[in-house]
Design an enzyme around this catalytic site. Structure first.
Site, PDB file in Angstrom:
ATOM      1  N   ILE A 227       0.834  -1.204   0.000  1.00  0.00           N
ATOM      2  CA  ILE A 227       0.000   0.000   0.000  1.00  0.00           C
ATOM      3  C   ILE A 227       0.867   1.251   0.000  1.00  0.00           C
ATOM      4  O   ILE A 227       0.632   2.192  -0.745  1.00  0.00           O
ATOM      5  CB  ILE A 227      -0.942   0.021   1.222  1.00  0.00           C
ATOM      6  CG1 ILE A 227      -1.877  -1.195   1.196  1.00  0.00           C
ATOM      7  CG2 ILE A 227      -1.741   1.316   1.265  1.00  0.00           C
ATOM      8  CD1 ILE A 227      -2.740  -1.313   2.436  1.00  0.00           C
ATOM      9  N   GLY A 228       1.864   1.272   0.864  1.00  0.00           N
ATOM     10  CA  GLY A 228       2.712   2.450   0.935  1.00  0.00           C
ATOM     11  C   GLY A 228       3.526   2.465   2.204  1.00  0.00           C
ATOM     12  O   GLY A 228       3.541   1.520   2.987  1.00  0.00           O
TER      13      GLY A 228
ATOM     14  N   PHE B 291       6.501  -0.373   6.457  1.00  0.00           N
ATOM     15  CA  PHE B 291       5.762  -0.537   5.215  1.00  0.00           C
ATOM     16  C   PHE B 291       4.415  -1.184   5.491  1.00  0.00           C
ATOM     17  O   PHE B 291       4.285  -2.032   6.373  1.00  0.00           O
ATOM     18  CB  PHE B 291       6.559  -1.413   4.237  1.00  0.00           C
ATOM     19  CG  PHE B 291       7.934  -0.885   4.003  1.00  0.00           C
ATOM     20  CD1 PHE B 291       8.125   0.308   3.346  1.00  0.00           C
ATOM     21  CD2 PHE B 291       9.047  -1.564   4.472  1.00  0.00           C
ATOM     22  CE1 PHE B 291       9.379   0.816   3.143  1.00  0.00           C
ATOM     23  CE2 PHE B 291      10.314  -1.061   4.278  1.00  0.00           C
ATOM     24  CZ  PHE B 291      10.485   0.135   3.606  1.00  0.00           C
ATOM     25  N   VAL B 292       3.417  -0.808   4.689  1.00  0.00           N
ATOM     26  CA  VAL B 292       2.055  -1.268   4.919  1.00  0.00           C
ATOM     27  C   VAL B 292       1.585  -2.102   3.730  1.00  0.00           C
ATOM     28  O   VAL B 292       1.774  -1.708   2.572  1.00  0.00           O
ATOM     29  CB  VAL B 292       1.100  -0.076   5.138  1.00  0.00           C
ATOM     30  CG1 VAL B 292      -0.295  -0.582   5.519  1.00  0.00           C
ATOM     31  CG2 VAL B 292       1.637   0.848   6.234  1.00  0.00           C
TER      32      VAL B 292
ATOM     33  N   LYS C 158       1.151  -3.553   8.968  1.00  0.00           N
ATOM     34  CA  LYS C 158       2.345  -2.722   8.954  1.00  0.00           C
ATOM     35  C   LYS C 158       3.535  -3.512   9.482  1.00  0.00           C
ATOM     36  O   LYS C 158       3.533  -4.010  10.600  1.00  0.00           O
ATOM     37  CB  LYS C 158       2.156  -1.473   9.808  1.00  0.00           C
ATOM     38  CG  LYS C 158       3.393  -0.571   9.837  1.00  0.00           C
ATOM     39  CD  LYS C 158       3.242   0.591  10.795  1.00  0.00           C
ATOM     40  CE  LYS C 158       2.188   1.550  10.315  1.00  0.00           C
ATOM     41  NZ  LYS C 158       2.089   2.731  11.193  1.00  0.00           N
TER      42      LYS C 158
ATOM     43  N   ASP D  39       2.582  13.741  14.723  1.00  0.00           N
ATOM     44  CA  ASP D  39       2.799  13.731  13.266  1.00  0.00           C
ATOM     45  C   ASP D  39       1.472  13.819  12.509  1.00  0.00           C
ATOM     46  O   ASP D  39       1.196  13.019  11.618  1.00  0.00           O
ATOM     47  CB  ASP D  39       3.561  12.477  12.862  1.00  0.00           C
ATOM     48  CG  ASP D  39       4.220  12.601  11.486  1.00  0.00           C
ATOM     49  OD1 ASP D  39       4.440  13.750  11.048  1.00  0.00           O
ATOM     50  OD2 ASP D  39       4.512  11.572  10.865  1.00  0.00           O
TER      51      ASP D  39
END
Length: 622
Positions: A311-312, A318-319, A333, A437
């Site tokens: 996914i991104g 990373f997912v 994740k 964030d």
């Protein structure tokens, strides 16, 4: 014997996922250059890579992502060959990079693939050696050896035939260990992806004695999906072996299967022993109801963390998209960097996250943990509900095949949803949790386009009545509150500042920070200047000024102006002028009036504002 089956390599997709994130982080440049490219792309037409996703490039986001990963792998092969021949990790300048991408696209054109692949997938600057794209100031293999020595984990783990599952797993684990070493030398956590990219290119171009185009390098280091069987180059040898003795082949095949099965059994047993030693059981539930998954379950759900399920990049890792046996769609994740000092702290963090139950937060379903050893490395995984509409940033600033822009009712709901999620973190739990964030990519959209705040890997609990002082500032430039960026002082108002920046992005349709423009652009200063000059209409995203939600255009405009003013107030430079998130929510809903927006005195020490000697910002003159 010859290899006649395609090897499925567990966890190898992590390497190309790193490459993909590194390549997809910017927009394409239209710069023309006549410079000769030093890279060779002949392998693009020689290697039997699977072009299916690239031929259907515009049909779905998943196909586009998968295609970009594949073509990036092909460029990675060229970069590895270039490193082997010249000892240089990157290209010398932008003109050379543009020339190489042009040559690369010509090879893709010869395969009758879309003509916009390189412009969609890449930013030419990512292949140029520069402070932003570098790692530990390494430019050549000589720099590499001087900083890491002539022997690294990659040198022992990534040589030889990597089509072997055990060897490949060891190489992947070595890549993460070398990344940590490089990142420690670099000192800038934002260079994590760059450092891993250097490790990948070094492993393929320098360490692996079979070369970047070997079957093992293609399927393991670059995780390139091949359309024909791995090992097809040895068909003649296979025929010879079969001709000698079918019985011998059967015996050898049986032996190999037994060995592979035994290896998997040992791996599974090792994980079970680890779970027992840590007091965990597969499917063990915390008091909050979260599940401890077996790693095998997550591998199966994500098709062994396939690049097609990528996914991104999320906070710390990373997912991947996954489907559980009951049909539930999840986001898994894989954590590759974090502040967790040990397993106990990780379990504590999981329990904290699991306790956060609110409709505007992305819910945690469970987690998994694999102990560290020389072969498999370490692994920590978080499993969340899958959000089908991606993140807010994708909808505000779409790239490639343009998505439909968000309308005013959707933007209004998203802002309110984020405010409610943050209000819960600040006041709904004790002690309060500060996200640190808040930005568009950490705001996910569910099936109904309602916003959910994600990524609590950076969250920090506060001591009641105190601000939180931290030596590690986490967050993203453009969204960081000045007092947090400069002094590490974290309070609830730090999140409020970031939230204000997000409101301005939603209302104005412009990114928080853009240093590519002449003099630079900072949305907080820009929006304040327009409102202060009575030019509020010029600050809105043009698509919003044409809308009416049915309640009367004047009322819609008044609400939009209120949202804009709340965003400016929340993102005020001085902490004292910012409202709490609860008061900001009341202002957005119209329950209390938005006060007069104060002037914006700019601290001389703030790095985002360059002074002209008279207290004026060169980013946006008053």
């Amino acid at each position: 014997m010859a290899k006649s089956v395609t090897i499925s390599v567990k966890r190898s997709s992590l390497l190309v996922s790193v490459l993909f994130y590194f390549a997809f982080s910017g927009s394409s440049s239209s710069l023309e250059a006549a410079t000769t490219c030093p890279l060779s792309f002949d392998h693009v037409v020689r290697i039997p890579w699977n072009t299916t996703d690239c031929r259907n490039f515009d049909k779905s986001a998943d196909r586009k992502n998968s295609c970009c990963q594949s073509v990036l792998s092909l460029i990675g092969i060229s970069m590895a060959q270039h490193l082997k021949q010249t000892s240089r990790f990157r290209l010398p300048d932008l003109a050379t990079s543009v020339s190489c991408l042009r040559d690369f696209q010509e090879k893709l054109d010869s395969l009758s693939l879309p003509t916009n692949l390189t412009s969609t997938c890449f930013d030419p600057m990512q292949f140029v050696i520069s402070p932003d794209s570098g790692c530990a100031r390494i430019q050549t293999t000589q720099d590499w050896v001087s900083k890491l020595g002539d022997s690294t984990p990659l040198d022992s783990a990534c040589s030889g035939d990597l089509t072997d599952l055990t060897r490949c797993d060891a190489c992947v684990a070595a890549g993460f260990r070398v990344q940590s070493q490089l990142l420690a030398l670099d000192g800038n956590s934002s260079h994590a992806m760059n450092c891993y990219h250097f490790a990948v290119v070094y492993a393929a171009g320098v360490v692996n004695n079979l070369g970047p185009e070997s079957d093992g390098a293609l399927t393991c280091i670059f995780s390139l999906s091949l359309s024909s069987s791995v090992g097809s180059k040895s068909k003649g040898h296979k025929a010879l072996v079969l001709g000698i003795s079918i019985g011998a082949v059967l015996v050898i095949s049986g032996f190999v299967c037994v060995c592979l099965w035994h290896g998997r059994l040992i791996k599974r047993r090792r994980r079970e022993i680890v779970s027992v030693e840590q007091g965990l059981r597969p499917r063990f539930r915390l008091n909050t109801g979260s599940i401890w998954f077996k790693i095998e379950e997550l591998e199966k759900a994500t098709n062994e963390f396939s690049q097609k399920n990528f996914i991104g990049r999320g906070g710390f890792g990373f997912v991947y998209k996954g489907v559980l046996p009951d049909g539930s769609v999840v986001a898994v994740k894989k954590i590759i960097e974090s502040e967790f000092q040990g397993d106990a702290e990780f379990r504590n963090e999981v329990e904290i996250i699991s306790n956060l139950k609110h409709r505007n937060l992305v819910p945690l379903i469970g987690c998994s943990m694999v102990d560290e050893d020389e072969i498999y490395g370490s692994g920590r995984y978080l499993v969340y509900d899958y959000m089908p509409n991606g993140n807010l940033d994708d909808h505000l600033f779409p790239s490639g095949a343009r998505k439909k822009l968000l309308n005013w009712p959707q933007r209004k709901n998203i802002v309110l949803d984020v405010a409610k999620g943050l209000a819960y973190l600040h006041y709904g739990v004790k002690p309060a949790i500060y996200h640190r964030d808040i930005k568009g990519t950490n705001i996910l959209l569910d099936a109904d386009m309602r916003a959910r705040v994600a990524d609590f890997g950076l969250a920090k609990q506060s001591r009641e009545g105190q601000s939180h002082l931290t030596t590690r500032v986490a967050g993203t430039h453009g969204y960081l509150a000045p007092e947090y960026a400069l002094y590490g002082q974290l309070t609830e108002k730090s999140d409020v500042y970031s939230f204000g920046v997000v409101i301005l992005e939603v209302m104005c349709g412009r990114k928080a920070l853009d240093l590519s423009t002449d003099g630079g652009f900072l949305i907080t200063d820009w929006a304040w200047s327009l409102v202060n000059a009575g030019k509020t209409d010029e600050a809105f995203d043009p698509s919003l000024t044409k809308e009416d939600d049915g309640s009367g255009s004047s009322n819609v405009k008044a609400v939009m102006e209120r949202f804009l003013r709340v965003g400016i107030l929340c993102a005020h430079v001085l902490v004292a002028f910012r409202p709490t998130i609860l008061d900001a929510l009341k202002m957005l809903e119209g329950d209390i009036e938005v006060p007069q927006i104060p002037d914006r005195p700019v601290p001389l020490s703030h790095p985002s504002f360059r002074q002209d000697g008279h207290g004026h910002s060169s980013i946006c003159p008053r």
